[in-house]
Design an enzyme around this catalytic site. Structure first.
Site, PDB file in Angstrom:
ATOM      1  CD  GLU A 118      10.133  10.768  31.795  1.00  0.00           C
ATOM      2  OE1 GLU A 118      11.207  10.784  31.159  1.00  0.00           O
ATOM      3  OE2 GLU A 118       9.993  11.338  32.893  1.00  0.00           O
ATOM      4  CG  HIS A 131      13.057  13.881  28.556  1.00  0.00           C
ATOM      5  ND1 HIS A 131      13.690  15.100  28.611  1.00  0.00           N
ATOM      6  CD2 HIS A 131      12.528  13.672  29.791  1.00  0.00           C
ATOM      7  CE1 HIS A 131      13.552  15.620  29.828  1.00  0.00           C
ATOM      8  NE2 HIS A 131      12.848  14.775  30.556  1.00  0.00           N
TER       9      HIS A 131
END
Length: 228
Positions: free
Chosen positions: A100, A103
């Site tokens: 994550e 990202h």
């Protein structure tokens, strides 16, 4: 419409593949959630460390509910980690959290596929809601133009899923490179994190396959109607 139901067999292998992918994700996550990393880092620690290594200081990391509900919100610049990831010191938690954070790095660096995916989200939502109904209505009332409009709208769902693949693969690549380079995990632990992220990536492949099969069925129905 009969053709649509007759082509239902095309869904079976995709459905089986999707189920297998989901089982594999849960299996690997559960397995490596039980193994505490030697580094002692929590998922939140790992995400924060990855952000710092990339010079990113304006992204928040917060805890959310659920299991495997982790995501990055580009609008709020927040990495949202589930309870099993945020506080956990496991191999799986570090792998997912770094993914994550990957990202967030994509967002900060203007990664083109991510920007493009975010740009098509509004029309993708419209396509997912009315694309298939509009196509089926067009087929039912024998208005091929309307059917193709519905198909085109649903095509944006396929486009979104297609763009999602490089976005997810790249986030995992960034995560694993950082984990290996900076020693977040040992060599053996690294292999576990890689398995968790690889199995998660396959779910996006399954999602794309499902959308493409649906489009194929709609195309076959439209072509069948034209021949009649």
């Amino acid at each position: 419409m009969l053709v649509y139901y007759l082509t239902g067999f095309l869904v079976i292998p995709v459905f089986i593949f999707s189920v297998i992918c989901q089982i594999k994700v849960n299996s690997n996550f559960n397995k490596y959630s039980r193994t505490v990393s030697r580094s002692g880092m929590t998922g939140a620690d790992a995400a924060w460390r990855l952000l710092q290594l990339n010079g990113i200081t304006d992204v928040k990391i917060k805890r959310i509910g659920g299991k495997l509900t982790d995501y990055y919100d580009p609008k709020k610049k927040e990495i949202c980690l589930s309870q099993d990831v945020f506080d956990s010191r496991s191999i799986a938690a570090i792998g997912v959290a770094c993914h994550e954070a990957g990202h967030a790095c994509q967002h900060a660096m203007g990664y083109a596929p991510l920007k493009f995916r975010n740009a098509v989200i509004p029309i993708t939502r419209i396509g997912s809601w009315i694309g298939i109904p509009l196509c089926l209505i067009g087929i039912f009332i024998n208005t091929v133009e309307l059917a193709y409009v519905g198909l085109a709208l649903y095509g944006f769902v396929a486009l979104f899923q297609f763009i999602t693949l490089p976005v997810e693969f790249n986030a995992s690549k960034r995560a694993l490179q950082t984990i290996e380079t900076y020693g977040f995990l040992t060599d053996t632990e690294y292999k576990g994190a890689r398995k968790v992220l690889a199995s998660a990536a396959l779910t996006y492949v399954a999602a794309l396959a499902s959308v493409l099969v649906t489009m194929l069925r709609l195309i076959l129905v439209i072509l069948s109607g034209n021949r009649r």
